[in-house]
Write an enzyme that holds these catalytic residues in place. Structure first.
Site, PDB file in Angstrom:
ATOM      1  CD  GLU A 149     -35.372  11.046 -54.267  1.00  0.00           C
ATOM      2  OE1 GLU A 149     -35.074  10.180 -53.429  1.00  0.00           O
ATOM      3  OE2 GLU A 149     -35.080  12.246 -54.139  1.00  0.00           O
ATOM      4  CG  ASP A 156     -33.780  15.809 -53.564  1.00  0.00           C
ATOM      5  OD1 ASP A 156     -33.451  14.625 -53.417  1.00  0.00           O
ATOM      6  OD2 ASP A 156     -34.193  16.538 -52.634  1.00  0.00           O
ATOM      7  CG  ASP A 180     -42.301  -0.138 -56.718  1.00  0.00           C
ATOM      8  OD1 ASP A 180     -42.294   0.191 -55.522  1.00  0.00           O
ATOM      9  OD2 ASP A 180     -43.298   0.000 -57.455  1.00  0.00           O
TER      10      ASP A 180
END
Length: 626
Positions: free
Chosen positions: A295, A260, A321
């Site tokens: 991430e 994370d 994106d």
């Protein structure tokens, strides 16, 4: 806490703040049954044998003879939550049946993000296990679990975990988690776990009582104190996290981790902590293949470079994106962190060819450069998605994408996501257009709950549409049980929304079985803009008897019907001696579509239907081409 051969229990804890550490064995009523003084070791550790503690027994630590008792920082289970005693667990007591399981590497995978607490009405491991055959049938290959480390309260997303080695009691005991993983492997499903190595939750974290060195004030962390990976006393801290990464692979036979918010993992040293975690995971897996997904908001492609080349050795990164561009195209909204995206055909062509769109250019929203060059990064290293837990909840009302756009556009974008060269990821319920929202929920004490609600509301004000008093008043309260309950999905909708299920199933079958889509090879794709909202991708197959006869075209039109009277684009040219034939259409009635006119007219012009995606394959024409 370890059970040694012969049944001896051995304890070891890092507590440099203490001069004395006792391990206290507790009865079921919380009464103290016995206490064992641990022996001081070097570097602030205390260790020793613990007689009288059976498997399933409860224990805590006493520091310097004081009255307060603390749970084990490396507890394997907290049956009463993070504030209660730790429980001795025998990790070797489970009877695994997955001896032939060899794991999975990143190429060819389809990821499914899930939150155990809301995946079923019961919110348990055993209930979730019942739904796994359907996911295997759908074509999912990797289950990505949102964090399960113990956290306080009755419900939460899991990112406020405080006992990193203890799967939360809310979903079942440790063996229930093992049953889930064992069953998944039996169905061919890998399981990776979202782990939070950038901060601890604000309630139930007792690490500072043992050692100040766990945390650092050298860095500013978005969610609390930064973890000390590179300062004084960072050695045992690094050991703690590296051991945790290996623990999930070893004792739960997980197939990897999702790290994370890696941009909030601060380490100025060499090797980087993430590189060490990568190595630890591979070592713990032995011959099994493993997956490490990151991430990383700034999109640092170096994370997926090999460790020997200066990278961190991860296998893949989430591609924000692509998601942001898709959201703009599908909803028309370009607020906040969507403001630098236009949702244009060129953005989608570039995302399919190059992964990240921002690879070092100026990013207006943050007023700084974003990303770094990612040329040469393998296509499977980019995880592409239309929905995830954060982005659904950030819609303000927690609405899923099918409630924010038109059905045709969503079907077309789903085709692009699932057939594209990246690694596709679905969020639970996406495969059947679940009617349940996914809200932000976190059960905390009243004072902390008020702060969390305030912080959440302030975070969403970056979206002008969510900053009005009317919308702020309608934000779901994070601490309300209703917010948690509403987020539970109903798998009965799989039948009620069978068309959406069929769309995902058939696209994943096409991805898996068609060599052109399955290849994900370098140089295997090119694309071109065909209109204001239309584009083509050509997947080079190189099979079916001729070098280019295995090619496929994916045509996507998010606008109105488009007539191409002259096909002045070489990517549209069919292989020599062949013509293009329709292989798949998002407008098929089986998917809820309304059908489409033939692609090619009598005058050889093409009509690309609006809000649709088509897949074309070359065939020998029935009659000679004039």
């Amino acid at each position: 806490m370890e059970i040694l051969p012969g049944g001896t229990v051995h304890a070891r804890v890092w507590a440099p703040k203490a001069r004395r550490v006792d391990l206290v064995v507790e009865g079921k009523g919380g009464e103290e049954e016995s206490a064992v003084a641990l022996t001081p070791e070097s570097d602030g550790y205390f260790a020793g044998p613990v007689p009288g503690l059976p498997v399933g027994g409860l224990y805590r630590f006493r520091l310097d003879g004081k009255d307060t008792l603390y749970p084990d920082p490396a507890s394997r289970f907290q049956p009463d939550g993070p504030h209660g005693p730790s429980q001795l667990v025998d990790p070797a007591g489970f009877a695994w049946t997955d001896g032939d399981w060899s794991g999975r590497s990143i190429a060819g995978q389809v990821v499914y993000e899930m939150h155990i607490g809301t995946f079923t009405p019961e919110g348990t491991w055993d209930a979730a296990l019942r739904e796994l055959p359907a996911l295997a049938e759908l074509g999912v290959t990797v289950l990505e679990l949102m964090p399960v480390s113990e956290f306080p309260g009755r419900f939460g997303w899991g990112y406020d975990g405080v006992n990193l080695f203890a799967p939360t009691r809310l979903y079942g005991d440790p063996d229930a988690m093992r049953r889930f993983v064992d069953a998944a492997h039996g169905l061919g499903l890998a399981v990776i776990l979202d782990v939070v190595y950038n901060h601890f939750g604000p309630d139930g974290n007792y690490l500072k009582c043992f050692a100040e060195g766990y945390f650092s004030d050298r860095y500013k962390n978005e969610w609390g104190e930064a973890i000390n990976f590179d300062g004084p006393d960072s050695g045992p801290v690094r050991e703690y996290f590296i051991a945790n990464a290996a623990y999930w692979i070893d004792e739960y036979r997980l197939d990897g981790l999702r790290l994370d918010a890696t941009q909030q993992i601060f380490d100025s040293g060499t090797p980087n902590i993430m590189a060490e975690i990568s190595r630890a995971v591979r070592r713990a897996a032995g011959r099994r293949a493993t997956l490490l997904v990151g991430e990383n908001e700034p999109q640092h492609a170096s994370l997926v470079r090999p460790v020997e080349d200066g990278g961190c050795g991860l296998d893949a990164l989430w591609n924000d994106d692509f998601h942001h561009s898709a959201m703009v195209a599908l909803t028309g909204r370009s607020e906040a962190y969507y403001s630098d995206y236009r949702g244009t055909p060129q953005e989608f062509v570039s995302a399919m060819k190059h992964g990240f769109l921002f690879q070092g250019q100026w990013y207006g929203w943050q007023k700084q450069d974003r990303g770094m060059p990612a040329f040469g990064v393998p296509r499977p290293a980019f995880v592409t998605f239309l929905q995830n837990h954060d982005q659904i909840a950030n819609s303000g009302r927690g609405l899923r994408l099918h409630a924010l756009t038109s059905p045709g556009r969503l079907r077309a974008m789903t085709a692009l996501t699932l057939l594209g060269p990246g690694t596709p990821m679905l969020f639970q319920g996406q495969e059947f257009a679940a009617s349940a929202p996914f809200l932000y929920f976190a059960d905390h004490t009243p004072e902390l709950a008020a702060l969390v609600a305030k912080g959440r509301a302030e975070f969403l004000t970056q979206f002008p549409s969510l900053s009005s008093p009317e919308m702020q008043a309608r934000l779901a309260p994070p601490a309300a049980e209703e917010s948690f309950r509403r987020s539970k999905i109903d798998h009965g909708e799989r039948a009620a929304h069978a068309e959406t299920w069929a769309l995902h199933r058939d696209l994943l079958r096409l991805r898996r079985e068609d060599p052109a889509f399955a290849a994900q090879r370098p140089g295997g794709l090119d694309g071109a803009v065909l209109g204001e909202e239309a584009f083509v991708l050509r997947f080079f197959g190189g099979s079916e008897d001729r070098e280019d006869a295995g090619d496929r075209l994916l045509l996507v039109n998010l606008g109105r019907d488009l007539i191409l009277r002259v096909l002045a684009e070489p990517l549209l040219a069919p292989p020599l001696g062949k013509r293009w034939s329709l292989l798949w259409s998002s407008e098929a009635p089986d998917y809820g579509g309304c059908g489409a006119a033939p692609l090619e007219g009598d005058d050889r012009s093409w009509r690309l239907p609006g809000h649709a995606a088509l897949v074309l394959a070359p065939v020998v024409p029935a009659t000679p081409t004039p």
